[in-house]
Scaffold this motif. Sequence first.
Motif, PDB file in Angstrom:
ATOM      1  N   UNK A 144       0.838  -1.197   0.000  1.00  0.00           N
ATOM      2  CA  UNK A 144       0.000   0.000   0.000  1.00  0.00           C
ATOM      3  C   UNK A 144       0.874   1.249   0.000  1.00  0.00           C
ATOM      4  N   UNK A 145       0.718   2.059  -1.027  1.00  0.00           N
ATOM      5  CA  UNK A 145       1.583   3.231  -1.219  1.00  0.00           C
ATOM      6  C   UNK A 145       0.721   4.480  -1.317  1.00  0.00           C
ATOM      7  N   UNK A 146       0.996   5.467  -0.460  1.00  0.00           N
ATOM      8  CA  UNK A 146       0.304   6.740  -0.514  1.00  0.00           C
ATOM      9  C   UNK A 146       1.120   7.780  -1.269  1.00  0.00           C
ATOM     10  N   UNK A 147       0.461   8.839  -1.709  1.00  0.00           N
ATOM     11  CA  UNK A 147       1.171   9.925  -2.388  1.00  0.00           C
ATOM     12  C   UNK A 147       0.411  11.225  -2.199  1.00  0.00           C
ATOM     13  N   UNK A 148       1.169  12.310  -2.089  1.00  0.00           N
ATOM     14  CA  UNK A 148       0.568  13.629  -1.937  1.00  0.00           C
ATOM     15  C   UNK A 148       0.299  14.222  -3.317  1.00  0.00           C
ATOM     16  N   UNK A 149      -0.545  15.247  -3.418  1.00  0.00           N
ATOM     17  CA  UNK A 149      -0.852  15.846  -4.727  1.00  0.00           C
ATOM     18  C   UNK A 149       0.409  16.312  -5.456  1.00  0.00           C
ATOM     19  N   UNK A 150       0.402  16.097  -6.761  1.00  0.00           N
ATOM     20  CA  UNK A 150       1.510  16.547  -7.602  1.00  0.00           C
ATOM     21  C   UNK A 150       2.559  15.488  -7.870  1.00  0.00           C
ATOM     22  N   UNK A 151       2.570  14.393  -7.122  1.00  0.00           N
ATOM     23  CA  UNK A 151       3.560  13.328  -7.341  1.00  0.00           C
ATOM     24  C   UNK A 151       3.042  12.409  -8.437  1.00  0.00           C
ATOM     25  N   UNK A 152       3.859  12.195  -9.470  1.00  0.00           N
ATOM     26  CA  UNK A 152       3.492  11.343 -10.600  1.00  0.00           C
ATOM     27  C   UNK A 152       4.153   9.981 -10.422  1.00  0.00           C
ATOM     28  N   UNK A 153       3.345   8.937 -10.333  1.00  0.00           N
ATOM     29  CA  UNK A 153       3.860   7.595 -10.053  1.00  0.00           C
ATOM     30  C   UNK A 153       3.908   6.695 -11.279  1.00  0.00           C
ATOM     31  N   UNK A 154       3.577   7.206 -12.448  1.00  0.00           N
ATOM     32  CA  UNK A 154       3.403   6.360 -13.628  1.00  0.00           C
ATOM     33  C   UNK A 154       4.637   5.508 -13.923  1.00  0.00           C
ATOM     34  N   UNK A 155       5.817   6.118 -13.968  1.00  0.00           N
ATOM     35  CA  UNK A 155       7.035   5.393 -14.321  1.00  0.00           C
ATOM     36  C   UNK A 155       7.373   4.345 -13.273  1.00  0.00           C
ATOM     37  N   UNK A 156       7.352   4.719 -12.006  1.00  0.00           N
ATOM     38  CA  UNK A 156       7.712   3.783 -10.948  1.00  0.00           C
ATOM     39  C   UNK A 156       6.711   2.632 -10.847  1.00  0.00           C
ATOM     40  N   UNK A 157       5.447   2.946 -11.068  1.00  0.00           N
ATOM     41  CA  UNK A 157       4.422   1.902 -11.018  1.00  0.00           C
ATOM     42  C   UNK A 157       4.610   0.908 -12.161  1.00  0.00           C
ATOM     43  N   UNK A 158       4.964   1.397 -13.346  1.00  0.00           N
ATOM     44  CA  UNK A 158       5.193   0.513 -14.487  1.00  0.00           C
ATOM     45  C   UNK A 158       6.369  -0.424 -14.230  1.00  0.00           C
ATOM     46  N   UNK A 159       7.457   0.115 -13.675  1.00  0.00           N
ATOM     47  CA  UNK A 159       8.625  -0.718 -13.381  1.00  0.00           C
ATOM     48  C   UNK A 159       8.282  -1.774 -12.340  1.00  0.00           C
ATOM     49  N   UNK A 160       7.522  -1.377 -11.318  1.00  0.00           N
ATOM     50  CA  UNK A 160       7.118  -2.338 -10.286  1.00  0.00           C
ATOM     51  C   UNK A 160       6.320  -3.488 -10.903  1.00  0.00           C
ATOM     52  N   UNK A 161       5.363  -3.168 -11.766  1.00  0.00           N
ATOM     53  CA  UNK A 161       4.526  -4.192 -12.374  1.00  0.00           C
ATOM     54  C   UNK A 161       5.338  -5.123 -13.263  1.00  0.00           C
ATOM     55  N   UNK A 162       6.392  -4.614 -13.898  1.00  0.00           N
ATOM     56  CA  UNK A 162       7.258  -5.456 -14.726  1.00  0.00           C
ATOM     57  C   UNK A 162       8.074  -6.421 -13.867  1.00  0.00           C
ATOM     58  N   UNK A 163       8.557  -5.950 -12.723  1.00  0.00           N
ATOM     59  CA  UNK A 163       9.421  -6.778 -11.884  1.00  0.00           C
ATOM     60  C   UNK A 163       8.641  -7.711 -10.964  1.00  0.00           C
ATOM     61  N   UNK A 164       7.509  -7.245 -10.477  1.00  0.00           N
ATOM     62  CA  UNK A 164       6.742  -8.025  -9.494  1.00  0.00           C
ATOM     63  C   UNK A 164       5.280  -8.115  -9.919  1.00  0.00           C
ATOM     64  N   UNK A 165       4.996  -8.837 -11.003  1.00  0.00           N
ATOM     65  CA  UNK A 165       3.614  -8.897 -11.504  1.00  0.00           C
ATOM     66  C   UNK A 165       2.652  -9.575 -10.539  1.00  0.00           C
ATOM     67  N   UNK A 166       3.177 -10.393  -9.616  1.00  0.00           N
ATOM     68  CA  UNK A 166       2.301 -11.097  -8.669  1.00  0.00           C
ATOM     69  C   UNK A 166       2.055 -10.306  -7.379  1.00  0.00           C
ATOM     70  N   UNK A 167       2.695  -9.136  -7.256  1.00  0.00           N
ATOM     71  CA  UNK A 167       2.529  -8.317  -6.054  1.00  0.00           C
ATOM     72  C   UNK A 167       2.079  -6.926  -6.472  1.00  0.00           C
ATOM     73  N   UNK A 168       0.789  -6.671  -6.502  1.00  0.00           N
ATOM     74  CA  UNK A 168       0.301  -5.361  -6.966  1.00  0.00           C
ATOM     75  C   UNK A 168       0.564  -4.259  -5.958  1.00  0.00           C
ATOM     76  N   UNK A 169       0.531  -3.029  -6.463  1.00  0.00           N
ATOM     77  CA  UNK A 169       0.597  -1.844  -5.616  1.00  0.00           C
ATOM     78  C   UNK A 169      -0.817  -1.298  -5.431  1.00  0.00           C
TER      79      UNK A 169
END
Length: 238
Positions: free
Chosen positions: A10-35
């Motif tokens: 479970x990952x929180x974020x404040x307004x203005x933080x863009x998580x698109x790139x980091x989320x994509x990398x996470x899904x590529x490395x750990x497809x069985x562990x969602x964020x």
Amino acid sequence: MTTPAHLPLRVGYVPGVILTKWRRIWEERFPDTPLAITPVTEPDARGALLRGDVDACFVRLPLDVDGLHLIRLYDEQPVVWVAKEHAIAAVDEVTLEDLLDEEVLTEVTAVNIDRVVAEVAVLRVPLSVARGESRRDMVHRPVVDAPPTTVGLAWLKDADDVLIQELVGIVRGRSVNSSRTARERETRTTDPTAQKQPQPQKQGQNQKQKQGAQQPRKSGPTPKRGAKPKPKSGRSGR
């Protein structure tokens, strides 16, 4: 380091933080562990961690880091966000002195935005926040002499686990091939098949060794160079 207490992470974020790139990398490395991504307000970022609402949170400094781990990620450009008809909208940039006669707000709420649109106040926010809202009735201008804000990743010291360390590696730009993540180190120590295997010898080297084994050395001493041969034993004829 403990095992993960929650799946998904479970990952929180404040307004203005863009998580698109980091989320994509996470899904590529750990497809069985969602964020599980959860938006939080800036004032409540620390509270979300302490309450256990999130396992890690992208925060904006300053932040009370007592009991928290924190890594700084990047700085943000400050801007002043004003109504489209405001006098500041006619210039390209402003200084802090230009804002002395204005009521400057720093928290983006519905009430504060209404005050800005009514030209009663202005908002001083990071550029990413103003861009993220994308309002047609407001414009932003850089505040050239204002200190930047900083975005970081925070998590509880008592909740430091393998998955959080994997997330830290991703946001720091750590690649799979160039670094040893916590999970890779764990695999190396627990999986006996991960140990280094002996490399096979080259084909030419094997043939030389076989040829050497098929040609045993001759027994007996080797005669010295230039030595005269011994005469044969027995009588010599006259």
